[in-house]
Design a protein around this motif. Structure first.
Motif, PDB file in Angstrom:
ATOM      1  N   ASP A  54      -0.179  -7.386  10.352  1.00  5.64           N
ATOM      2  CA  ASP A  54      -0.127  -8.096   9.269  1.00  5.64           C
ATOM      3  C   ASP A  54      -1.443  -7.700   8.583  1.00  5.64           C
ATOM      4  O   ASP A  54      -2.486  -8.263   9.136  1.00  5.64           O
ATOM      5  N   VAL A  55      -1.344  -6.887   7.521  1.00  9.84           N
ATOM      6  CA  VAL A  55      -2.638  -6.401   6.772  1.00  9.84           C
ATOM      7  C   VAL A  55      -2.955  -7.560   5.714  1.00  9.84           C
ATOM      8  O   VAL A  55      -3.948  -7.742   5.488  1.00  9.84           O
ATOM      9  N   ALA A  56      -2.240  -7.805   4.921  1.00  6.41           N
ATOM     10  CA  ALA A  56      -2.400  -8.891   4.020  1.00  6.41           C
ATOM     11  C   ALA A  56      -1.016  -9.642   3.383  1.00  6.41           C
ATOM     12  O   ALA A  56       0.088  -9.272   3.558  1.00  6.41           O
ATOM     13  N   SER A  57      -1.055 -10.930   3.132  1.00  8.17           N
ATOM     14  CA  SER A  57      -0.300 -11.741   2.513  1.00  8.17           C
ATOM     15  C   SER A  57      -0.434 -12.285   1.268  1.00  8.17           C
ATOM     16  O   SER A  57      -1.576 -12.719   1.022  1.00  8.17           O
ATOM     17  N   SER A  58       0.585 -12.784   0.394  1.00 10.78           N
ATOM     18  CA  SER A  58       0.152 -13.599  -0.719  1.00 10.78           C
ATOM     19  C   SER A  58       1.380 -14.358  -1.170  1.00 10.78           C
ATOM     20  O   SER A  58       2.375 -14.367  -0.430  1.00 10.78           O
ATOM     21  N   LEU A 192       5.025   2.913  10.327  1.00 13.39           N
ATOM     22  CA  LEU A 192       6.052   2.413   9.300  1.00 13.39           C
ATOM     23  C   LEU A 192       5.129   1.501   8.557  1.00 13.39           C
ATOM     24  O   LEU A 192       4.380   0.517   9.153  1.00 13.39           O
ATOM     25  N   THR A 193       5.017   1.549   7.219  1.00 17.12           N
ATOM     26  CA  THR A 193       4.593   0.313   6.397  1.00 17.12           C
ATOM     27  C   THR A 193       5.592  -0.166   5.521  1.00 17.12           C
ATOM     28  O   THR A 193       6.384   0.380   5.010  1.00 17.12           O
ATOM     29  N   GLU A 194       5.571  -1.594   5.852  1.00 15.87           N
ATOM     30  CA  GLU A 194       6.466  -2.275   4.855  1.00 15.87           C
ATOM     31  C   GLU A 194       5.522  -3.191   3.680  1.00 15.87           C
ATOM     32  O   GLU A 194       4.675  -4.063   4.257  1.00 15.87           O
ATOM     33  N   ASN A 195       5.740  -3.016   2.547  1.00 14.00           N
ATOM     34  CA  ASN A 195       4.998  -3.852   1.493  1.00 14.00           C
ATOM     35  C   ASN A 195       6.025  -4.494   0.545  1.00 14.00           C
ATOM     36  O   ASN A 195       6.717  -3.946  -0.376  1.00 14.00           O
ATOM     37  N   SER A 196       5.843  -5.931   0.551  1.00  3.37           N
ATOM     38  CA  SER A 196       6.866  -6.679  -0.217  1.00  3.37           C
ATOM     39  C   SER A 196       5.876  -7.501  -1.101  1.00  3.37           C
ATOM     40  O   SER A 196       6.347  -8.501  -1.749  1.00  3.37           O
ATOM     41  N   LEU A 197       4.677  -7.008  -1.516  1.00  2.00           N
ATOM     42  CA  LEU A 197       3.770  -7.695  -2.273  1.00  2.00           C
ATOM     43  C   LEU A 197       4.145  -7.924  -3.698  1.00  2.00           C
ATOM     44  O   LEU A 197       3.665  -8.776  -4.287  1.00  2.00           O
ATOM     45  N   GLU A 198       5.081  -6.938  -4.201  1.00  2.00           N
ATOM     46  CA  GLU A 198       5.633  -7.080  -5.405  1.00  2.00           C
ATOM     47  C   GLU A 198       6.498  -8.249  -5.751  1.00  2.00           C
ATOM     48  O   GLU A 198       6.559  -8.582  -6.856  1.00  2.00           O
ATOM     49  N   TYR A 199       6.861  -9.012  -4.680  1.00  2.00           N
ATOM     50  CA  TYR A 199       7.630 -10.165  -4.842  1.00  2.00           C
ATOM     51  C   TYR A 199       6.785 -11.233  -5.258  1.00  2.00           C
ATOM     52  O   TYR A 199       7.327 -12.225  -5.980  1.00  2.00           O
TER      53      TYR A 199
END
Length: 538
Positions: A54-58, A192-199
C-alpha cells in the motif's frame, strides 16, 4: 515375466496422470502471469506468491463554498521499491545518504517498501507516483478542517463531524509484486498497480471562502492570541474563521504540548465581551421605548454603592444613544439598564443567539457562553456590570458575528452556517440542512436601521475610527473587557472590534476581531481595517 507385463498399463496411467497435473499447473501459472489489471490477479494475492504494498491512501476532499479544494492542494512523490543493490544505490544517491541505515535494512529484508521522495527516480525497480498531501505546510483554516487520528479517521473539526461522508470517498494506491518463497521481490517480474485515488474528488463543502480566509489569515498574523470571524449578510454563512495561534496538522503532538494552546478554537470559545455587548442593551432599550434622550456623563457613576468609570476615565458630557455608542459611555448604559430592568436586556441577548451553543455536526460545536440569571440581575451592581458586558457574561467571537449579522440584516437573527453540503465524485454539490438552524426576528427593522446608523457614526467619529476601512461604508463597535489576570503589574484585557462593511446598498459582511489577554489592543484595529478593505476591494 508375467507380473511385470501386468504393471505396464499401471505405470503408463500414472505417467499420464502426472503429465496432466504438470500441464494444469503450467496453464494456471500462465493464466496468473497474464491477468495483470484484472480482478483475478488481485484475488490471487492471498493464494499465490504475491505481495501487496500500500503506497498511499486518502479520503474525500474538503472544498470551500466555490468548490475549490481546501485539502489535497499539494502533492508529494511516493516511491514503491523492489529492493535490489541497484535500486537501493539509486535511492541512496538521490537522498544524499540521509537514510542509509533504513535502506540497508530494506535491502537485507528484501521485501518491497515505500518511501517519500523529493523528486522521482527513474529505475526499472522503482515506481514513482505523484500523490496528494492531505495538508499543506501553509494549510488554510486548520481549526475548521481539523485533523486525523492515527488510523486515518477524523479527530476534530470537519474531518470529525463529516467523517462518514469523507470516508465514503476513500481512495488507495497499491502495487502488487511477485515474490519468492521468502517474500523477496522477483527482479524483473511484472507488477500490477491499482490506483483509486481519483475517487477522493468527492467529499464535503463548507461555507468558507478560500480567498477571504487567506485575506484574514494574512491580515491577522500579528494579532498574537485571538480570533477573527467573517460572515456574509444576510444568511450568516461563515466565510472565514481564524484562531490564533495556529497549528500544523501533521505535528499534533507538538501542538498539544504548546502552552499557548494552539489546538483551542478561540473563535468558538467564550470570553467577556466588554463594550461590544452595549449593542444588546441598546437594542433592548430601542425595542422597549426606554431610550434616554440625553445623559450627562461625568466619567463615573454610582451603582449600588460601587463607582463605575468610563474606560478612559474622562467625562463625555451630554450625550444621546448615538453618542453613547460612538464614545462607548459606560454610565449611559448603566442608567439605561436601571430604567429597563434586567429582563428586557436578558431576553434580547437570548434572541440574538447568546447563551446557546452552535452545533455543526458530531464533535464540532461552539461554546454557549454564559448569561446571568434574572435573579442575580436584581442586584444593581450585577445589572450595571451586565449592561456594558462585564460580570457573569461571556460570549464567543462567532456569537458576536451573529449579533452584528442580525443588526446588519434588518433585525432577523440567523444562526451561523459552516457546512454547505456533500460533493459527488463529479463535483456536484448537494446542499445539507444545518444540524441546528435558528431564524427569528430579534428586533424591528427600525431598531436595526438605527443601530446601523449609530455604528456607522462610531466608525466615522468614535472609538472605531482607526479601524474604519477607507474604501467602503463601515459600522464598528469596540470593546475592552477585564480578565482579572495580571502580568508584570498590568491587567491583561480582551480587545474586541465588531462591525460590518458594505456599500451604498447596505452591509455585506460582518467582521469580529478579538485580541485575547493582552496589555494593549495592538494591531486589532488594523486587522479589522485590512480585512474590510480587502473584502470591499473585490
Amino acid at each position: 515375466m508375467k507380473k511385470r507385463k501386468d504393471r505396464s498399463p499401471i505405470k503408463l496411467r500414472a505417467y499420464l496422470t502426472l503429465l496432466a497435473i504438470i500441464m494444469l499447473l503450467a496453464f494456471g501459472g500462465h493464466t496468473i502471469a497474464h491477468v495483470s489489471g484484472k480482478a483475478e490477479y488481485v484475488a490471487a494475492a492471498g493464494r499465490q506468491s504475491l505481495y501487496r504494498l500500500d503506497v498511499a491512501s486518502s479520503r474525500g476532499t474538503i472544498y470551500d463554498c466555490r468548490l475549490r479544494p481546501l485539502t489535497g492542494t499539494t502533492s508529494r512523490w511516493a516511491a514503491a521499491v523492489a529492493p535490489t543493490i541497484e535500486s537501493i544505490g539509486a535511492i541512496e544517491t538521490a537522498t544524499y545518504g540521509r537514510i542509509r541505515d533504513r535502506l540497508a535494512l530494506a535491502l537485507e529484508d528484501g521485501k518491497p517498501f515505500t518511501l517519500e521522495l523529493e523528486k522521482p527516480i527513474e529505475h526499472q525497480c522503482i515506481d514513482c507516483f505523484p500523490v496528494p498531501k492531505r495538508y499543506s505546510e501553509s494549510q488554510l483554516c486548520p481549526h475548521v478542517i481539523g485533523y486525523l487520528d492515527g488510523t486515518g479517521r477524523g479527530a476534530s473539526g470537519v474531518e470529525l463531524c463529516m467523517d462518514d461522508a469523507l470516508s465514503l470517498y476513500s481512495g488507495q494506491l497499491t502495487v502488487y509484486y511477485q515474490v519468492d518463497a521468502l517474500g523477496r521481490a522477483i527482479a524483473g517480474a511484472e507488477r500490477l498497480t491499482e490506483n483509486s485515488l481519483e475517487y477522493t474528488a468527492g467529499g464535503v463543502a463548507v461555507t468558507i471562502d478560500r480567498d477571504i480566509q487567506l485575506l484574514c489569515e494574512q491580515a491577522s498574523e500579528g494579532l498574537g492570541k485571538g480570533a477573527v470571524v467573517v460572515t456574509e449578510v444576510p444568511n450568516c454563512e461563515i466565510r472565514a474563521l481564524v484562531s490564533l495561534p495556529g497549528f500544523q496538522q501533521d505535528k499534533i503532538d507538538e501542538a498539544a504540548r504548546d502552552p499557548a494552546s494552539p489546538l483551542l478554537n478561540r473563535a468558538f470559545s467564550a470570553y467577556a465581551p466588554g463594550s461590544v455587548f452595549k449593542l444588546v442593551t441598546a437594542a433592548a432599550a430601542l425595542e422597549e421605548g426606554s431610550v434616554l434622550r440625553t445623559f450627562d456623563c461625568t466619567g463615573s457613576i454610582n451603582a449600588g454603592g460601587l463607582m463605575f468609570h468610563c474606560y478612559d476615565g474622562l467625562p463625555h458630557g451630554r450625550i444621546d444613544l448615538q453618542g453613547a455608542i460612538s464614545k462607548s459611555c459606560n454610565g449611559y448604559f448603566i442608567s439605561t439598564a436601571r430604567a429597563l430592568g434586567g429582563q428586557p436586556v436578558l431576553s434580547m441577548a437570548y434572541d440574538l443567539g447568546l447563551g446557546e451553543g452552535q452545533e455543526f455536526g458530531r464533535g464540532l460545536f461552539s461554546s454557549e457562553g454564559s448569561l446571568p440569571d434574572i435573579t442575580g440581575l436584581q442586584n444593581f451592581r450585577a445589572l450595571a456590570n451586565f449592561s456594558f458586558g462585564q460580570g457573569d457574561l461571556t460570549v464567543t467571537p462567532l456569537q458576536m458575528c451573529g449579533v452584528i449579522n442580525a443588526i446588519a440584516s434588518g433585525g432577523e437573527y440567523r444562526s451561523p452556517k459552516l457546512i454547505a453540503g456533500t460533493v459527488s465524485g463529479d463535483r456536484k454539490l448537494t446542499e445539507a440542512s444545518p444540524v441546528s438552524q435558528v431564524s427569528r426576528t430579534a428586533m424591528s427593522s427600525r431598531t436595526a436601521k438605527l443601530l446601523q446608523q449609530y455604528l456607522t457614526a462610531a466608525a466615522k467619529d468614535g472609538t472605531g475610527t482607526k479601524a474604519a476601512p477607507d474604501n467602503c461604508v463601515s459600522g464598528i463597535k469596540t470593546g475592552t473587557a477585564q480578565t482579572g489576570v495580571y502580568e508584570d503589574g498590568h491587567e491583561l484585557l480582551n480587545f474586541w472590534y465588531c462591525g460590518f462593511v458594505g456599500d451604498s446598498s447596505g452591509p455585506r459582511y460582518c467582521i469580529t476581531v478579538l485580541r485575547e489577554g493582552a496589555a494593549d489592543s495592538g494591531s486589532a484595529g488594523e486587522v479589522f481595517k485590512k480585512i474590510g478593505e480587502g473584502l470591499m476591494g473585490e
